[in-house]
Design an enzyme around this catalytic site. Structure first.
Site, PDB file in Angstrom:
ATOM      1  N   GLY A 117      41.122 -46.909  26.501  1.00  0.00           N
ATOM      2  CA  GLY A 117      41.300 -46.249  25.215  1.00  0.00           C
ATOM      3  C   GLY A 117      42.390 -45.196  25.322  1.00  0.00           C
ATOM      4  N   CYS A 118      42.919 -44.812  24.172  1.00  0.00           N
ATOM      5  CA  CYS A 118      44.013 -43.840  24.171  1.00  0.00           C
ATOM      6  C   CYS A 118      43.535 -42.474  24.675  1.00  0.00           C
ATOM      7  CB  CYS A 118      44.618 -43.738  22.779  1.00  0.00           C
ATOM      8  SG  CYS A 118      43.398 -43.706  21.446  1.00  0.00           S
ATOM      9  N   TYR A 119      42.457 -41.936  24.091  1.00  0.00           N
ATOM     10  CA  TYR A 119      41.959 -40.627  24.552  1.00  0.00           C
ATOM     11  C   TYR A 119      41.499 -40.699  26.020  1.00  0.00           C
ATOM     12  CZ  TYR A 119      41.506 -39.226  19.558  1.00  0.00           C
ATOM     13  OH  TYR A 119      41.709 -38.919  18.239  1.00  0.00           O
ATOM     14  N   PRO A 120      40.746 -41.748  26.406  1.00  0.00           N
ATOM     15  CA  PRO A 120      40.315 -41.816  27.812  1.00  0.00           C
ATOM     16  C   PRO A 120      41.485 -41.877  28.798  1.00  0.00           C
ATOM     17  CG  PRO A 120      38.937 -43.247  26.487  1.00  0.00           C
ATOM     18  CD  PRO A 120      40.060 -42.774  25.590  1.00  0.00           C
ATOM     19  N   THR A 121      42.617 -42.457  28.387  1.00  0.00           N
ATOM     20  CA  THR A 121      43.767 -42.494  29.305  1.00  0.00           C
ATOM     21  C   THR A 121      44.144 -41.069  29.708  1.00  0.00           C
ATOM     22  OG1 THR A 121      44.551 -44.551  28.327  1.00  0.00           O
ATOM     23  CG2 THR A 121      46.180 -43.249  29.551  1.00  0.00           C
TER      24      THR A 121
END
Ligand SMILES: NC(=O)C1=CN([C@@H]2O[C@H](COP(=O)(O)OP(=O)(O)OC[C@H]3O[C@@H](n4cnc5c(N)ncnc54)[C@H](OP(=O)(O)O)[C@@H]3O)[C@@H](O)[C@H]2O)C=CC1
Ligand SMILES: CC(=O)N[C@@H](CCC(=O)OP(=O)(O)O)C(=O)O
Length: 310
Positions: free
Chosen positions: A116-120
């Protein structure tokens, strides 16, 4: 023969950006579905089964359905950009920089879950400090973030851009995920190697692409003698030799008056910063990326290249 790539969901936000990145590539053959047929299940199934690699840019349910469509076909490999398989141990997690051996795992995998974008951003900051023993497993991590509105796909883009939309959003910046049950929390906990689920406070700004993820920390609750310098060193060591993730120099970081959420828009890079003052009790870890670059489409193409050995 050139490897065949099919992007299921190629007319959506993430799919379109993958197509843009693939334009002009002579080393792969792109299989394509006409926009008007994008939900034609039979045609999708045929194309999925004709591909060497299928990149799924679909909502979770449709992604699971697509995986089922190739269940009996051992030659199709999958990169799923949805949340559906990110903590499934049978899938390789497609964050190539998270461990030294991760590129090899991705290269050899049949199934790859794109992060995911935030988890990256969050995992990019947290995991190296867990591996270095600086961040205790039970530390109560908080993740605060702002994303460009393309993160919400076609629907949020229309709400933000179309003033005539029945559910138009005029606000220049808003908080959401207020029940604290965001779909990215399990992924941050598992791949961030955290004993406790982080508190995740996301928001959206009135800009199409870009993202800031912040993880503030109390030094007194980290490993003894943890400091601004030792945290920066652990991150710099972890990402040494990588060309996509950059740990920004401490001196440069200290001179910055602000961080601009759109600085890396339209790139596939990620910058990591350690903010604070030497000797003071707190640090703020910050990741800067494009939600559609390293946060989605850029990472999907990076993973495809690893799988192709390109
Ligand atoms: N946008 C971002 O920044 C990021 C997105 N992702 C993930 O990527 C995936 C796609 O998101 P995004 O591109 O933003 O979403 P969009 O809504 O922009 O695009 C989704 C596409 O999938 C199509 N679609 C939906 N359901 C089906 C179905 N049952 N069968 C076939 N096609 C279908 C949609 O068609 P239609 O137009 O008819 O609805 C649309 O073309 C999601 O899982 C998301 O979580 C991951 C990281 C970041
Ligand atoms: C701004 C916005 O709405 N962002 C999305 C996250 C982006 C996305 O679609 O999720 P993945 O990264 O898991 O694919 C959300 O919060 O649901």
């Amino acid at each position: 023969m050139k490897p065949k790539i099919f992007i299921d969901g190629e007319h959506g936000t993430t799919g379109l950006q993958i197509r843009t990145r693939m334009a002009g590539r002579a080393d792969v053959e792109l299989l394509s579905i006409p926009e008007a047929e994008r939900r034609n299940a039979q045609l999708r199934e045929d194309l999925l089964n004709s591909a060497d690699i299928a990149i799924l840019c679909l909502p979770d349910d449709a992604a699971k359905e697509a995986v089922a469509m190739v269940a009996g076909n051992n030659s199709v490999r999958i990169i799923d950009t949805s949340t559906a398989h990110r903590i499934n141990p049978d899938w390789a997690y497609g964050f190539a920089e998270m461990d030294r051996e991760q590129p090899k795992k991705i290269a050899g995998a049949r199934y790859v879950a794109n992060p995911g974008c935030y988890p990256t951003g969050a995992i990019g900051l947290i995991r190296p400090l867990r591996l270095a023993g600086i961040l205790p497993e039970d530390y109560p991590v908080t993740v605060n973030a702002v994303s460009g509105y393309t993160g919400g796909g076609k629907q949020l883009i229309a709400q933000m851009e179309d003033e005539g939309h029945a559910e138009h959003i005029a606000s220049p910046h808003f908080l959401y995920g207020l029940t604290l049950k965001h779909k990215h929390v399990p992924e941050m906990q598992v791949h961030g190697l955290l004993g406790r689920a982080p508190v995740f406070a996301p928001s959206v700004g009135k800009f199409p692409q870009g993202m800031i993820v912040q993880v503030p920390l109390h030094l007194a609750d980290l490993k003894e003698n943890a400091s601004l310098g030792s945290i920066h060193e652990a991150l710099a060591d972890h990402y040494a030799g990588q060309d996509i993730v950059e740990v920004v120099d401490l001196k440069e970081t200290a001179s910055l008056p602000r961080v601009n959420a759109v600085e890396l828009a339209d790139t596939d890079r990620m910058k990591l910063y350690v903010f604070g003052t030497a000797g003071a009790p707190h640090v703020n870890l910050v990741a800067l990326l494009d939600n559609l670059g390293k946060g989605a489409s850029g990472a999907a193409v990076q993973n495809m290249d690893l799988m192709l050995g390109a």
